[in-house]
Design a protein around this motif. Structure first.
Motif, mmCIF file in Angstrom:
data_model
loop_
_atom_site.group_PDB
_atom_site.id
_atom_site.type_symbol
_atom_site.label_atom_id
_atom_site.label_comp_id
_atom_site.label_asym_id
_atom_site.label_seq_id
_atom_site.Cartn_x
_atom_site.Cartn_y
_atom_site.Cartn_z
ATOM 1 N N SER A 207 -9.022 77.411 -73.582
ATOM 2 C CA SER A 207 -10.218 78.367 -73.530
ATOM 3 C C SER A 207 -11.184 77.831 -74.703
ATOM 4 C CB SER A 207 -9.842 79.696 -73.619
ATOM 5 O OG SER A 207 -9.056 79.790 -74.942
ATOM 6 N N ARG B 30 -10.545 76.972 -78.115
ATOM 7 C CA ARG B 30 -10.459 77.357 -79.341
ATOM 8 C C ARG B 30 -10.645 76.098 -80.157
ATOM 9 N NH1 ARG B 30 -5.071 80.286 -80.982
ATOM 10 N NH2 ARG B 30 -5.957 82.001 -79.431
ATOM 11 N N GLU C 51 -11.013 71.129 -68.390
ATOM 12 C CA GLU C 51 -9.798 71.877 -68.359
ATOM 13 C C GLU C 51 -9.577 72.454 -66.755
ATOM 14 O OE1 GLU C 51 -6.587 74.018 -68.511
ATOM 15 O OE2 GLU C 51 -7.455 73.195 -70.170
ATOM 16 N N LYS D 228 -9.152 79.727 -67.989
ATOM 17 C CA LYS D 228 -9.318 79.207 -69.111
ATOM 18 C C LYS D 228 -10.906 78.703 -69.388
ATOM 19 C CE LYS D 228 -4.572 78.361 -70.425
ATOM 20 N NZ LYS D 228 -3.629 77.356 -70.624
ATOM 21 N N THR E 207 -13.591 79.720 -67.733
ATOM 22 C CA THR E 207 -14.210 80.954 -67.706
ATOM 23 C C THR E 207 -14.510 81.529 -69.073
ATOM 24 O OG1 THR E 207 -13.758 81.296 -65.276
ATOM 25 C CG2 THR E 207 -14.686 83.253 -66.691
ATOM 26 N N ARG E 208 -13.094 81.618 -69.670
ATOM 27 C CA ARG E 208 -13.075 82.068 -71.163
ATOM 28 C C ARG E 208 -13.855 81.219 -72.075
ATOM 29 N NH1 ARG E 208 -8.028 83.620 -69.474
ATOM 30 N NH2 ARG E 208 -7.074 81.936 -70.612
ATOM 31 N N GLY E 209 -13.886 80.036 -71.701
ATOM 32 C CA GLY E 209 -14.379 79.055 -72.670
ATOM 33 C C GLY E 209 -16.066 79.074 -72.582
ATOM 34 N N LYS F 7 -17.625 81.833 -74.261
ATOM 35 C CA LYS F 7 -17.660 81.582 -75.837
ATOM 36 C C LYS F 7 -18.962 80.678 -76.043
ATOM 37 C CE LYS F 7 -12.638 81.850 -76.724
ATOM 38 N NZ LYS F 7 -11.647 80.977 -76.728
#
Length: 201
Positions: free
Chosen positions: A25, A27, A44, A49, A51-53, A56
């Motif tokens: 994601s 980090r 990825e 993950k 989408t979450r990246g 951010k």
């Protein structure tokens, strides 16, 4: 942030161009962009993950790292990172060559299968090891490689990958605390971490 990722982050020069393979994601990418102002891109395969990246504010592509990396021109990045993913790669030599084609340096980290507790499970229990660092049973693990620090050094010599820097650490799985292991790292470290470059670089 995970202890092993904080070590990797310390190796990255500010304002570098970075490609993170299997970035999750994002980090590490987020940390590098906010603290070191890197120009970061991630690849990825897990859509959630990705989408979450993106949420951010990161540049994260959905795809197969083995294929997507081929789209980049030679020397496009300063660093290409492969963190705790090598043990799941079908053709490690080919992927690392691509890393060192598109990047000036390659960072590779992996769980050390020669860690003494892993050895002990196999020796005394006679079963495939399961630990916090390797939490899967043999029948559902994504890991297809059993890599040790000593084996990776030999692999680099054979394939012509120069080791610019090496660190071994002992840290619980995904933990923020840990220690650098300098004595008998192949036996006492949970993770090996290597900074690679081309032999002629």
């Amino acid at each position: 942030m995970r202890y092993d990722l904080s070590i990797i982050a310390s190796w990255i020069e500010p304002r570098s161009a970075v490609l993170d393979l299997g970035c999750g994601s994002g980090r590490l990418l987020r940390y590098l962009t906010t603290t070191k102002q890197v120009r970061g891109t991630g690849i990825e395969h897990d859509e959630g993950k990705v989408t979450r990246g993106i949420e951010k504010g990161l540049s994260v592509l959905h795809g197969d790292i083995n294929e997507e990396i081929k789209d980049y021109p030679d020397g496009h990045f300063d660093y290409v990172i492969l963190s705790q993913t090598l043990q799941q790669v079908y053709n490690p030599a080919s992927l690392i060559r691509e890393m060192l084609r598109v990047g000036q340096r390659g960072v590779v980290s992996f769980p050390n299968f020669a860690f003494y507790r892993i050895r002990g499970q196999l020796l005394f229990r006679g079963r495939a090891p399961v630990s916090r660092e390797l939490p899967y049973e043999w029948y559902d693990t994504p890991n297809i490689r059993c890599i040790t620090i000593r084996d990776f050094r030999r692999f680099c010599r054979k394939e012509g990958f120069a080791i610019a820097r090496e660190t071994a650490v002992r840290t619980p799985h995904h933990h923020e605390q840990g220690v650098i292991v300098r004595f008998l790292p192949n036996l006492l470290a949970t993770y090996g971490m290597f900074l690679l470059r081309r032999q002629n670089a």
